[in-house]
Scaffold this motif. Structure first.
Motif, PDB file in Angstrom:
ATOM      1  N   SER A 158      40.132  47.976  40.926  1.00  0.00           N
ATOM      2  CA  SER A 158      40.287  46.624  40.383  1.00  0.00           C
ATOM      3  C   SER A 158      41.114  46.591  39.104  1.00  0.00           C
ATOM      4  N   THR A 162      46.172  43.507  42.201  1.00  0.00           N
ATOM      5  CA  THR A 162      45.752  43.461  43.611  1.00  0.00           C
ATOM      6  C   THR A 162      45.979  42.096  44.240  1.00  0.00           C
ATOM      7  N   ARG A 166      40.902  42.703  44.996  1.00  0.00           N
ATOM      8  CA  ARG A 166      39.806  43.308  44.242  1.00  0.00           C
ATOM      9  C   ARG A 166      39.656  42.580  42.911  1.00  0.00           C
ATOM     10  N   THR A 168      37.093  42.536  39.129  1.00  0.00           N
ATOM     11  CA  THR A 168      36.443  43.525  38.260  1.00  0.00           C
ATOM     12  C   THR A 168      35.106  43.987  38.811  1.00  0.00           C
ATOM     13  N   GLN A 170      34.390  44.365  41.822  1.00  0.00           N
ATOM     14  CA  GLN A 170      34.604  45.089  43.082  1.00  0.00           C
ATOM     15  C   GLN A 170      35.601  46.213  42.815  1.00  0.00           C
ATOM     16  N   ALA A 171      35.106  47.278  42.200  1.00  0.00           N
ATOM     17  CA  ALA A 171      36.006  48.260  41.604  1.00  0.00           C
ATOM     18  C   ALA A 171      36.382  49.417  42.520  1.00  0.00           C
ATOM     19  N   SER A 202      41.781  49.770  49.225  1.00  0.00           N
ATOM     20  CA  SER A 202      40.526  49.239  48.701  1.00  0.00           C
ATOM     21  C   SER A 202      39.349  49.754  49.522  1.00  0.00           C
TER      22      SER A 202
END
Length: 750
Positions: A158, A162, A166, A168, A170-171, A202
């Motif tokens: 993240s 992206t 993504r 923050t 969903q890192a 991801s």
């Protein structure tokens, strides 16, 4: 390795002290820079000559096929080779064996760490370093590198652009080993690092990088090309790979000047600066004798590139003073993209050793030729060779003509996409000027191919224009075979003998985006051709020639408007292109929306290259990068104009006014024309700064696309107005008071 005695560098970007006027005791940053550059101490004093033959160190820092052959079990090596050469699936079970051999090889070369190298949507190179060493219970260490560590890494998914894939919270993201691009050793004075090229995706599987779509697009192109080859009786299945050879243009200036220019340091281009008295008008720099300091830099850069297995072939002075070019041989498109990133890093790193800065911006100096990255593209396989080689009688080379026709159709159908993948804030300053291909996408075929396709259109090709022999009328100079057609440097997409050259790519750009676009649109067009030929022949090979005649005739009937062999710089071409219905997307704000066109979404989804989400993420990212670039430049323009240019102009204005007053007191008339001009320009500068600041404060865009429109239509013109006032002041203000190194100094003092 050659070494050089380097000049002492400036202590700060903005410089200190500044000019204090003709009576001041302190030197300006500019004057200090000039003194440093021109002094004896600023030049390399001792360059150690390395006489080791290049073949002895070529690819010494690369985990090549030959290294794998020596270090891997025979069956493991054969299996890995099938993945690299034939595109077969990689067996994860082999990873432990490869990892052990790779670690041993790297540690023998002094490596203590390994790094997964990946290419996020910033277009730059990213790396995450981990040590081979792990502590043990007895206080010692153990070197470890497993197959799992080779195959997979986990950088933050993240923290890179992206486009909304993504956030923050969903890192998680993964790097995945790309076996088709060889691992290599990165040298540093204090050690070495094993670098492993990887894809970056991801946690949910979307591509967050430049590499993954390149690999997908190459796979799609191979799949469709195999269908055409099968129609011609070639069923060996040898992988058809797109190949690329990107020519890299760049500028070199002394680092003293670089540090004295906040705009170069922060934006990569000069926001102010008037043309020097002498520029490139005499054409005396192009292919001229390379300055000794620059040639020393080139030698060392090439040695470093050779050690990395990068097949650089050409070096020369380019058109503009201070501008140069380096060009590699053709490689697989994926490897070429990786090598291009390594090349840019190497050029910048080695330039620093020689007290210079390597500028990759597309237009670092206004009014002087900018820099491109001409991507030569072709396709071929181990059994068929280069499929865009027309041979001596191209009218008889039906396979070549089918692939060439497919490319014509691809460029015609996807003009907007091709323009969008070369769109950037930097490239906007270059495209369309009389130095680079126009923003109008067209295709150049040359006399020979144009004649052949016209013959096909008229009923069938009977002959090819003879290339002939060139005799220059001097007995001691031998006659030689000349090419069948001329070249055209004004075309954005030109056939140049055995390849197409996409000349519109910017010098600072990753070539991955353009490669993804070219591979995918040509895969779609080859798919169209294969389907048409399969339908027309219905399995009967005797019908193939007639089917090819029908196919190519239909393509030319629909797409011939994209073919233009004339002067792409001319105003007449702009008018003609409009008549033909071709797109003229002049700016990034005009071009990037092409990425959300339905046919572009369907194209990438159909061939599994980019999902709709992945495509939209790129649009969002590229809009954000454009907007941020203009934001930085606008803030820089205001700051430099306020704290460097305005004070210098006012000091000179005050000096003139004082002189005028003093002379009048003793009865001497003083011509106030210069004072009046400076006064008017100072007012113009203040007003233009105020207008720019107001435009920046007024920005309240609903979305990135609207913001880009505001940046393009409002901010950039306001910046240009500030520049016009500054550049006029540069031509009037006393030389000892001017705070910024000038174009004349930066381009000509080496």
């Amino acid at each position: 390795m050659s070494t050089a005695s380097l000049p002492p560098q400036s202590s700060s970007a903005s410089g200190s002290p500044r000019a204090t006027g003709s009576s001041g005791s302190s030197q300006s940053t500019r004057q200090s820079a000039i003194s440093a550059v021109t002094s004896y101490a600023s030049r390399p004093q001792s360059i150690e000559f390395v006489d080791t033959p290049a073949q002895d160190y070529y690819s010494t820092n690369v985990f090549t096929k030959s290294v794998m052959k020596d270090r891997l079990p025979k069956e493991t090596y054969k299996t890995i080779l099938k993945t690299i050469d034939a595109g077969e699936k990689l067996d994860p079970a082999l990873a432990d064996v490869v990892a052990m051999a790779m670690k041993d090889w790297a540690m023998e070369k002094g490596a203590t760490h390994y790094a997964h190298i990946f290419y996020p949507l910033t277009g730059s190179t990213a790396e995450k370093h981990d040590s081979f060493l792990s502590p043990t219970s007895d206080g010692s260490t153990l070197s470890e590198f497993s197959g799992k560590q080779l195959i997979q890494g986990e950088p933050d998914g993240s923290s890179f652009p992206t486009g909304g894939i993504r956030v923050t919270s969903q890192a998680r993201g993964y790097t995945i080993w790309d076996v088709t691009s060889p691992a290599y050793i990165l040298e540093n004075p204090n050690g070495t690092t094993l670098c492993i090229p990887t894809a970056f995706v991801s946690w949910t599987g979307e591509a967050l990088d430049k590499k993954t779509p390149v690999l997908r697009s190459m796979q799609a192109l191979n799949t469709q090309a195999q269908r055409v080859l099968k129609l011609f009786g070639h069923s060996d299945g040898a992988f058809v790979s797109s190949t690329a050879g990107p020519e890299q243009e760049y500028f070199l200036i002394d680092r003293h000047f670089y540090y004295a220019r906040p705009d170069l340091l922060n934006a990569g281009r000069t926001l102010f600066g008037c043309k020097p008295p002498k520029g490139q008008e005499f054409d005396d720099h192009y292919f001229g004798a390379i300055p000794e300091r620059v040639l020393a830099f080139m030698h060392e850069a090439e040695r470093e590139l050779f050690k990395l297995g990068i097949p650089v072939k050409t070096r020369h002075n380019e058109v503009a003073p201070g501008q140069f070019e380096i060009a590699p041989m053709f490689e697989s498109a994926n490897v070429a993209a990786d090598h291009q990133q390594q090349m840019m890093q190497t050029l910048k790193k080695v330039a620093e050793k020689y007290g210079m800065s390597c500028l990759m911006h597309e237009k670092p100096f206004a009014g002087v030729n900018g820099s491109g990255k001409h991507v030569n593209w072709s396709l071929g396989s181990s059994s068929q060779g280069n499929m865009l080689d027309p041979g001596d009688t191209p009218h008889e080379n039906a396979q070549f003509l089918v692939f060439c026709a497919a490319i014509i159709r691809a460029v015609h159908h996807h003009q907007g996409l091709l323009r969008a993948v070369v769109a950037s804030a930097g490239n906007d300053h270059r495209l369309g000027a009389n130095e680079a291909p126009p923003a109008i996408i067209s295709i150049f075929l040359g006399d020979q191919l144009t004649d052949i396709f016209e013959q096909i259109k008229g009923g069938g090709a009977k002959e090819s224009l003879n290339s002939g022999t060139l005799t220059v009328g001097v007995d001691v100079l031998p006659p030689f075979p000349k090419d069948a057609g001329d070249r055209n440097r004004t075309s954005p997409f030109a056939f140049t003998g055995n390849r197409f050259e996409f000349r519109a790519v910017g010098s600072n750009q990753s070539i991955a985006g353009p490669l993804v676009a070219m591979n995918t649109i040509i895969a779609e067009s080859v798919d169209f051709c294969a389907t048409k030929l399969e339908e027309l022949t219905a399995g009967d090979s005797s019908k193939l020639n007639g089917a090819i005649q029908t196919l190519i005739s239909e393509i030319l009937e629909e797409c011939s408007s994209i073919i233009f062999n004339g002067d792409g710089y001319s105003e007449e071409w702009h008018a003609e292109a409009e008549k033909r219905g071709l797109l003229n997307l002049k700016t990034t704000a005009d071009a990037l929306p092409s990425l959300k066109a339905v046919k572009v979404e369907e194209l990438f989804e159909k061939y599994g290259v980019l999902s709709k989400v992945e495509l939209h993420s790129r649009l969002e990212t590229y809009l954000e990068q454009y907007n941020l670039t203009v934001d930085v430049e606008a803030n820089l323009a205001v700051k430099i104009a306020k704290i460097m240019i305005f004070p210098a102009a006012v000091r000179y204005q005050n000096e003139l006014a004082t002189t005028c007053t003093n002379l009048k007191q003793v009865g001497i008339e003083f011509d106030t024309d210069t004072l009046d001009a400076v006064t008017a320009l100072v007012k113009e500068l203040q007003d233009s700064i105020g207008t720019l600041e107001h435009a920046m404060a007024d920005e309240n865009a609903e979305c990135p696309e609207a913001e880009a429109r505001h940046q393009c239509d409002v901010i950039l013109p306001a910046m240009l107005a500030v520049r016009e006032a500054v550049d006029q002041l540069e031509g009037i203000v006393a030389d000892d008071m001017w705070p910024l190194p000038t174009y004349q100094e930066m381009l000509f003092i080496k």
